[in-house]
Write a protein that holds these residues in place. Sequence first.
Motif, short mmCIF file in Angstrom:
data_model
loop_
_atom_site.label_atom_id
_atom_site.label_comp_id
_atom_site.label_asym_id
_atom_site.label_seq_id
_atom_site.Cartn_x
_atom_site.Cartn_y
_atom_site.Cartn_z
N GLY A 16 11.59 -30.80 5.67
CA GLY A 16 11.93 -31.34 6.98
C GLY A 16 13.15 -30.75 7.65
N GLY A 17 13.98 -30.05 6.92
CA GLY A 17 15.19 -29.48 7.51
C GLY A 17 14.94 -28.11 8.09
N LYS A 18 15.95 -27.57 8.72
CA LYS A 18 15.87 -26.22 9.25
C LYS A 18 16.02 -25.24 8.07
CE LYS A 18 18.00 -23.02 12.44
NZ LYS A 18 19.16 -22.74 13.26
N ILE A 19 15.06 -24.37 7.91
CA ILE A 19 15.09 -23.41 6.80
C ILE A 19 15.91 -22.20 7.23
CG2 ILE A 19 13.72 -21.93 5.30
CD1 ILE A 19 11.39 -23.92 5.80
N GLU A 20 16.89 -21.88 6.41
CA GLU A 20 17.73 -20.71 6.68
C GLU A 20 17.72 -19.81 5.45
OE1 GLU A 20 21.61 -21.52 8.16
OE2 GLU A 20 20.92 -23.24 9.32
N PHE A 21 17.81 -18.50 5.69
CA PHE A 21 17.98 -17.55 4.59
C PHE A 21 18.43 -16.22 5.17
CE2 PHE A 21 13.79 -16.32 5.93
CZ PHE A 21 13.61 -15.00 5.52
N LYS A 49 24.45 1.96 -5.41
CA LYS A 49 25.42 0.87 -5.19
C LYS A 49 25.13 0.05 -3.94
CE LYS A 49 27.72 2.43 -8.72
NZ LYS A 49 26.87 2.47 -9.87
N THR A 50 23.83 -0.17 -3.67
CA THR A 50 23.40 -0.99 -2.54
C THR A 50 22.33 -1.95 -3.05
OG1 THR A 50 23.79 0.85 -1.02
CG2 THR A 50 22.42 -0.94 -0.21
N ALA A 51 22.69 -3.21 -3.24
CA ALA A 51 21.75 -4.18 -3.79
C ALA A 51 21.02 -4.92 -2.68
CB ALA A 51 22.50 -5.19 -4.66
N LEU A 52 19.71 -5.10 -2.87
CA LEU A 52 18.92 -5.93 -1.97
C LEU A 52 19.01 -7.35 -2.48
CD1 LEU A 52 16.91 -6.07 0.42
CD2 LEU A 52 15.08 -5.78 -1.26
N LYS A 53 19.43 -8.29 -1.62
CA LYS A 53 19.65 -9.67 -2.04
C LYS A 53 19.01 -10.64 -1.05
CE LYS A 53 24.24 -8.45 -3.69
NZ LYS A 53 25.68 -8.67 -3.47
N ILE A 54 18.53 -11.76 -1.60
CA ILE A 54 18.05 -12.86 -0.76
C ILE A 54 18.99 -14.03 -0.99
CG2 ILE A 54 16.17 -14.45 -0.24
CD1 ILE A 54 14.25 -12.41 -1.42
N SER A 55 19.51 -14.58 0.10
CA SER A 55 20.40 -15.72 0.04
C SER A 55 19.65 -16.96 0.52
CB SER A 55 21.61 -15.46 0.95
OG SER A 55 22.36 -16.62 1.12
N ASN A 56 19.62 -18.00 -0.32
CA ASN A 56 18.96 -19.26 0.02
C ASN A 56 20.02 -20.37 0.10
OD1 ASN A 56 17.41 -21.53 0.31
ND2 ASN A 56 16.46 -21.41 -1.70
N ILE A 111 12.47 -3.55 4.60
CA ILE A 111 11.94 -4.59 3.73
C ILE A 111 11.92 -5.86 4.57
CG2 ILE A 111 12.23 -5.92 1.60
CD1 ILE A 111 11.73 -2.92 1.12
N LYS A 112 10.76 -6.49 4.62
CA LYS A 112 10.60 -7.73 5.40
C LYS A 112 10.39 -8.88 4.44
CE LYS A 112 7.49 -9.62 8.90
NZ LYS A 112 6.30 -9.29 9.70
N ALA A 113 11.21 -9.91 4.55
CA ALA A 113 11.10 -11.11 3.71
C ALA A 113 10.62 -12.26 4.59
CB ALA A 113 12.44 -11.46 3.09
N THR A 114 9.59 -12.96 4.11
CA THR A 114 9.01 -14.09 4.82
C THR A 114 9.04 -15.31 3.92
OG1 THR A 114 7.50 -12.54 5.90
CG2 THR A 114 6.95 -14.87 6.06
N VAL A 115 9.38 -16.46 4.47
CA VAL A 115 9.37 -17.70 3.69
C VAL A 115 7.92 -18.11 3.50
CG1 VAL A 115 10.10 -20.11 3.57
CG2 VAL A 115 11.58 -18.42 4.64
N SER A 116 7.50 -18.25 2.25
CA SER A 116 6.13 -18.64 1.95
C SER A 116 5.94 -20.13 2.24
CB SER A 116 5.83 -18.35 0.48
OG SER A 116 4.51 -18.73 0.18
N GLY A 117 4.87 -20.45 2.97
CA GLY A 117 4.54 -21.84 3.22
C GLY A 117 4.96 -22.37 4.57
N THR A 118 5.62 -21.55 5.38
CA THR A 118 6.03 -22.04 6.70
C THR A 118 4.86 -21.91 7.68
OG1 THR A 118 6.96 -19.87 7.21
CG2 THR A 118 8.49 -21.54 6.46
N PRO A 119 4.71 -22.89 8.57
CA PRO A 119 3.59 -22.83 9.51
C PRO A 119 3.72 -21.70 10.53
CG PRO A 119 4.97 -24.74 9.96
CD PRO A 119 5.50 -24.11 8.72
N ASN A 135 11.03 -14.89 9.18
CA ASN A 135 11.34 -13.71 8.38
C ASN A 135 12.70 -13.11 8.71
OD1 ASN A 135 11.09 -11.56 10.47
ND2 ASN A 135 8.98 -12.30 10.57
N GLN A 136 13.14 -12.27 7.80
CA GLN A 136 14.35 -11.46 7.96
C GLN A 136 13.98 -10.04 7.54
OE1 GLN A 136 17.58 -12.28 8.83
NE2 GLN A 136 17.04 -14.41 9.25
N VAL A 137 14.69 -9.06 8.09
CA VAL A 137 14.40 -7.66 7.79
C VAL A 137 15.67 -6.94 7.38
CG1 VAL A 137 13.51 -5.49 8.73
CG2 VAL A 137 12.48 -7.65 9.43
N SER A 138 15.52 -6.11 6.35
CA SER A 138 16.61 -5.25 5.90
C SER A 138 16.16 -3.80 6.13
CB SER A 138 16.87 -5.49 4.41
OG SER A 138 17.96 -4.72 3.97
#
Length: 161
Positions: free
Chosen positions: A29-34, A59-66, A138-146, A150-153
Amino acid sequence: LMINLRVTVAARRMNKEELERRKKVDAYGGKIEFDLLPTKGFLDNCPIGNEIDIDKDMKTALKISNPNDIDFTYLLDIVHLWQAELPMLEGYAAADLSWVKIEKREVTVAANSIKKVKLTLNIPDKPEYRGKKFAFAIKATVSGTPVELNQVSRFFISIEP
């Protein structure tokens, strides 16, 4: 009156696991951020002919912040910049996406945490690639959102001469 309307049409029906994720997202129910970091990464003087671990070797790490209060699963895709509706920097060309590998396409990140994603690059040792510059995203999408959230790196590669 200015309005932006975004419509997403599913290419297929959701499977049971995806439906469960949708229920979880709806229950949150909340606003999803990442965040997907870095938003823009420069990999200079990349060696060719061998697999490169972008975190260890460049020395460049790909990271997802939740930062949300529940775990979320993110779907990662390797795309061209134009597919993510992002501009190409001058002097760069689209990378061959077969050069890039993600360890896992689906990544679950615990609530209020950051997770590294293993990303490798393997550029064939061909003379036409030496000294050139390429880009991919790299495109990251939250699974399950109607609606697709997404965010892109973006990664910009310059290859050793």
